[in-house]
Design an enzyme around this catalytic site. Structure first.
Site, PDB file in Angstrom:
ATOM      1  N   ARG A  94     -46.119  73.266 -33.933  1.00  0.00           N
ATOM      2  CA  ARG A  94     -46.194  74.740 -32.949  1.00  0.00           C
ATOM      3  C   ARG A  94     -44.412  75.405 -33.394  1.00  0.00           C
ATOM      4  NH1 ARG A  94     -42.719  74.634 -26.451  1.00  0.00           N
ATOM      5  NH2 ARG A  94     -42.477  76.915 -26.319  1.00  0.00           N
ATOM      6  N   CYS A 168     -52.636  77.018 -15.174  1.00  0.00           N
ATOM      7  CA  CYS A 168     -51.476  77.962 -15.926  1.00  0.00           C
ATOM      8  C   CYS A 168     -50.581  77.836 -14.975  1.00  0.00           C
ATOM      9  CB  CYS A 168     -51.721  79.285 -16.407  1.00  0.00           C
ATOM     10  SG  CYS A 168     -50.461  79.902 -17.468  1.00  0.00           S
ATOM     11  N   HIS A 198     -52.538  83.952 -19.745  1.00  0.00           N
ATOM     12  CA  HIS A 198     -50.846  84.832 -20.818  1.00  0.00           C
ATOM     13  C   HIS A 198     -51.107  86.270 -20.782  1.00  0.00           C
ATOM     14  CE1 HIS A 198     -49.533  80.291 -21.896  1.00  0.00           C
ATOM     15  NE2 HIS A 198     -49.129  80.781 -20.444  1.00  0.00           N
ATOM     16  N   TYR A 252     -45.802  87.481 -20.530  1.00  0.00           N
ATOM     17  CA  TYR A 252     -46.727  86.951 -21.778  1.00  0.00           C
ATOM     18  C   TYR A 252     -46.970  88.979 -22.076  1.00  0.00           C
ATOM     19  CZ  TYR A 252     -46.493  82.571 -21.571  1.00  0.00           C
ATOM     20  OH  TYR A 252     -45.773  81.116 -21.728  1.00  0.00           O
TER      21      TYR A 252
END
Length: 430
Positions: A94, A168, A198, A252
């Protein structure tokens, strides 16, 4: 109801798992779990998390048993539902996803842009292998995917014929915050939530007449008028823009609406992965304390607020433990709900959920300002999935060229080289 359900969590050694465990314990009447299996290849972390999980269950008087294993096939045997919350490559991968795109002047983020593509390429093959083991163990089991990028991973699962739905926490987070602003119970708030994982907008907020009611009044203008500044600060988006649009974008959308600003911010402050890694080290130290039997407050900084409650609601409805049909925001197959997208696209909208499955609710036409971006990102996700399934530099390049945050030949070429250089150990074809 006696606790008879068996659930498995792949990625159960995550430091976030105690948040799920706490939700399972508190909401045991909604989701009566008899057996819970935590599955993770990191045996040392798994035992620390498993120990705390058992203590949380014991503290709250939950009668279910919790076991741990590094063996996926054994752990999912007989499971009614399997939750996926894995991170291939861990926080180190990540960190790279959030770093190398910045060298090209692109946002470094693990779910969108070039970093999101890298995560998809690493993740999809692993998830599909796990799903096949689930299918062999119990073909009727539901797979609930919380693994990012949720839209692409869920589309991969559904394309392979698995009973899968994506989850989510963005929508439930908005629901709870809006309810708090209005001083009402969260069950009275229903969202007009539309888009992709997102990449969503709240186009309306209904204050229901009663929990589960089909009638109520629109309160989004009231929220924007009375709490616009708080909403703006939560999203890090300019208040005048939010008020002019008359919608609440997800956080996002900043990566699209203020891309260059975000790039400069990320270059200045460093990766979120490094922050999370530091938090995880502290959490694991806490989990090792045999006296700890509640989730620590530090866990709130790990992210994923309200995920446990969303997961409980979703699984309970899918398995029919509450015997009713509920409306929840999930990631599900499009099948014409958004007519400008392919049927097999995965969209994030409210859906009816019960033991018969997941049925996205009809949506009013999506405004061009949002539909255009949704269509562009959907095309990228299709190309990203093809690259994850088939490999090849050209497919990676195509996906990046299609992404609205890239879209330039030279940039896509440079990002492709960086992506491959930083992920060869996880890509069998590279």
């Amino acid at each position: 109801m006696s606790p008879t359900l068996k659930l498995a969590i792949v990625g159960g050694g995550s430091t976030y798992t105690p948040e799920l465990i706490d939700g399972f314990a508190r909401l045991r009447d909604t989701l009566p779990i008899g057996e819970l299996v935590l599955i993770d290849p990191a045996a040392d972390r798994l035992e620390l998390v498993g120990g705390l999980a058992r203590r949380i269950f014991a503290k709250q008087g939950h009668p279910g048993t919790i076991s741990t294993t590094t063996d996926v096939a054994a752990g999912v045997q007989g499971a009614d539902a399997v939750l996926l919350q894995l991170r291939v490559g861990g926080q180190a991968a990540r960190d790279r996803d959030e770093t190398w795109p910045l060298d090209c002047g692109c946002v470094g983020q693990e779910t969108t842009g070039a970093g999101g593509l890298a995560k998809a390429l690493r993740t999809v093959p692993v998830v599909l292998d796990i799903a096949e083991q689930v299918r062999r163990a119990n073909p009727d089991a539901w797979i609930v995917d919380f693994t990012n990028p949720v839209g692409i991973v869920t589309r991969a699962l559904q394309g392979a014929g698995h009973k899968a739905v994506g989850l989510c926490n963005v929508a439930i987070g908005f629901q709870r915050r809006f309810a708090k602003h209005l001083g009402v119970d969260h069950e009275l708030i229903r969202l007009d939530h539309v888009g992709l994982n997102h990449l969503t907008w709240e186009r309306g907020v209904t204050l229901l007449d009663a929990p589960g009611s089909t009638t109520g009044r629109e309160v989004l203008p009231e929220l924007l008028a009375g709490f616009g500044q708080e909403i703006s600060e939560d999203l890090h988006l300019p208040l005048p823009v939010i008020r002019r649009l008359g919608v609440v974008p997800s956080y996002y959308l900043r990566y699209f609406y203020q891309h260059d600003v975000v790039v400069q911010e990320l270059k200045a402050k460093g990766s979120r992965a490094s922050e999370v890694a530091a938090i995880e080290r502290q959490l694991l130290g806490m989990y090792a304390d045999p006296a700890l039997d509640t989730k620590p407050e530090l866990l709130a900084q790990r992210g994923g607020a309200f995920y446990s409650e969303a997961a409980v609601q979703l699984i309970a409805s899918l398995l029919g433990t509450d015997g009713r049909t509920t409306v929840q925001v999930v990631n599900a197959r499009n099948d014409g709900v958004l007519p400008f997208l392919p049927d097999d696209a995965v969209i994030e909208v409210p859906a009816e959920v019960d033991a018969a499955g997941v049925r996205p609710l009809p949506q009013r036409p999506v405004e061009p300002l949002y539909a255009g971006l949704i269509a562009g990102v959907t095309a990228y996700e299709q190309l990203a999935l093809e690259a994850a399934l088939k490999g090849g530099r050209d497919r990676v390049f195509d996906a990046l060229l299609a992404h609205p945050l890239v879209g330039q030949l030279e940039l896509a070429d440079k990002l492709t080289d960086s992506l491959l250089a930083n992920n060869r150990e996880h890509l069998s074809w590279a």
